[in-house]
Design an enzyme around this catalytic site. Structure first.
Site, PDB file in Angstrom:
ATOM      1  N   TYR A  50      11.564  21.622 -76.248  1.00  0.00           N
ATOM      2  CA  TYR A  50      10.502  20.847 -76.898  1.00  0.00           C
ATOM      3  C   TYR A  50       9.328  21.721 -77.352  1.00  0.00           C
ATOM      4  CZ  TYR A  50      12.300  16.097 -76.050  1.00  0.00           C
ATOM      5  OH  TYR A  50      13.010  14.918 -76.086  1.00  0.00           O
ATOM      6  N   ARG A  86      19.207   8.433 -85.461  1.00  0.00           N
ATOM      7  CA  ARG A  86      17.803   8.013 -85.299  1.00  0.00           C
ATOM      8  C   ARG A  86      17.679   6.505 -85.481  1.00  0.00           C
ATOM      9  NH1 ARG A  86      13.931  11.615 -83.360  1.00  0.00           N
ATOM     10  NH2 ARG A  86      12.404  10.309 -84.415  1.00  0.00           N
ATOM     11  N   HIS A 116      17.283  11.162 -76.900  1.00  0.00           N
ATOM     12  CA  HIS A 116      16.759  12.089 -77.908  1.00  0.00           C
ATOM     13  C   HIS A 116      17.743  12.173 -79.067  1.00  0.00           C
ATOM     14  CE1 HIS A 116      15.161  15.713 -79.797  1.00  0.00           C
ATOM     15  NE2 HIS A 116      16.417  16.085 -79.920  1.00  0.00           N
TER      16      HIS A 116
HETATM   17  P1  IDP Z   1      11.269  11.262 -80.834  1.00  0.00           P
HETATM   18  O1  IDP Z   1      11.975  11.476 -79.496  1.00  0.00           O
HETATM   19  O2  IDP Z   1      11.342   9.839 -81.285  1.00  0.00           O
HETATM   20  O3  IDP Z   1      11.705  12.246 -81.884  1.00  0.00           O
HETATM   21  P2  IDP Z   1       8.822  12.857 -80.612  1.00  0.00           P
HETATM   22  O4  IDP Z   1       7.551  12.537 -81.312  1.00  0.00           O
HETATM   23  O5  IDP Z   1       9.649  14.004 -81.103  1.00  0.00           O
HETATM   24  O6  IDP Z   1       9.697  11.509 -80.567  1.00  0.00           O
HETATM   25  O7  IDP Z   1       8.445  13.103 -79.087  1.00  0.00           O
HETATM   26  C1  IDP Z   1       9.384  13.676 -78.210  1.00  0.00           C
HETATM   27  C2  IDP Z   1       9.370  12.918 -76.912  1.00  0.00           C
HETATM   28  O8  IDP Z   1       8.074  13.069 -76.283  1.00  0.00           O
HETATM   29  C3  IDP Z   1       9.536  11.401 -77.047  1.00  0.00           C
HETATM   30  O9  IDP Z   1      10.871  10.983 -77.186  1.00  0.00           O
HETATM   31  C4  IDP Z   1       8.926  10.921 -75.742  1.00  0.00           C
HETATM   32  O10 IDP Z   1       9.802  11.099 -74.624  1.00  0.00           O
HETATM   33  C5  IDP Z   1       7.742  11.874 -75.601  1.00  0.00           C
HETATM   34  N1  IDP Z   1       6.527  11.322 -76.229  1.00  0.00           N
HETATM   35  C6  IDP Z   1       6.277  11.187 -77.561  1.00  0.00           C
HETATM   36  N2  IDP Z   1       5.070  10.655 -77.791  1.00  0.00           N
HETATM   37  C7  IDP Z   1       4.526  10.456 -76.566  1.00  0.00           C
HETATM   38  C8  IDP Z   1       3.253   9.920 -76.129  1.00  0.00           C
HETATM   39  O11 IDP Z   1       2.400   9.532 -76.921  1.00  0.00           O
HETATM   40  N3  IDP Z   1       3.069   9.855 -74.762  1.00  0.00           N
HETATM   41  C9  IDP Z   1       3.996  10.288 -73.865  1.00  0.00           C
HETATM   42  N4  IDP Z   1       5.184  10.798 -74.240  1.00  0.00           N
HETATM   43  C10 IDP Z   1       5.450  10.876 -75.571  1.00  0.00           C
HETATM   44 MG    MG Z   2      11.509  14.303 -81.897  1.00  0.00          MG
END
Ligand code: IDP
Ligand code: MG
Length: 139
Positions: A50, A86, A116
């Site tokens: 990440y 997605r 994910h």
């Molecule tokens: P995605 O998994 O839908 O692509 P991303 O923005 O890439 O979302 O974020 C990666 C992961 O980080 C998310 O799946 C979630 O587990 C965590 N995450 C994202 N936004 C937040 C937040 O605002 N608070 C806490 N965890 C978050």
């Molecule tokens: Mg993501």
């Protein structure tokens, strides 16, 4: 266009016993499992996966969560696999995810959201070799 993407059933998904449910939804959407393994990531490994989020306020908690238990990592292959996966996953925040998506149906919070999926060809190109050598992918 046939494409590859990387998906992970996250620690909460494994804990809840929904590995099969998640994979069945991807297969039902026309995706084929081309590689699969279960791993328990170290904090360092989760952090590297990440890295793109390293400056976000939730990065530390995300790394802790992703290294809290085993995960199931899969390479999925299919038509427009990145966007197809997605779509089946639903929005990051389960409260905003469309009805019938994995996250709407199974997830507890914006962090603990079960699954994910790579969000672009560039991220898939980083994420797939993070876990699999070419010889481990059956295409
Ligand atoms: P995605 O998994 O839908 O692509 P991303 O923005 O890439 O979302 O974020 C990666 C992961 O980080 C998310 O799946 C979630 O587990 C965590 N995450 C994202 N936004 C937040 C937040 O605002 N608070 C806490 N965890 C978050
Ligand atoms: Mg993501």
């Amino acid at each position: 266009m046939k494409e590859r993407t990387l998906s992970i059933v996250k620690p909460d998904g494994v804990e809840k016993g929904v590995i099969g449910d998640v994979l069945a939804r991807f297969e039902g959407a026309g995706m084929r499992v081309a590689a699969i393994k279960m791993v328990h990531l170290s904090a360092e490994q989760a952090g590297g996966f990440y890295l793109v989020h390293k400056d976000r306020p939730f990065y530390g908690e995300l790394v802790e969560y992703m290294s809290s238990g085993p995960v199931v990592v899969v390479v999925l292959v299919g038509d427009n696999a990145i966007s197809a996966v997605r779509e089946v996953m639903g929005a990051t925040d389960p409260g905003k995810a469309a009805p019938g998506t994995i996250r709407a149906d199974l997830a507890d919070s914006i962090e603990r959201n079960i699954v994910h999926g790579s969000d672009s060809p560039e991220s898939a190109a980083y994420e797939i070799p993070y876990f699999f050598r070419e010889i481990e992918i059956q295409e």
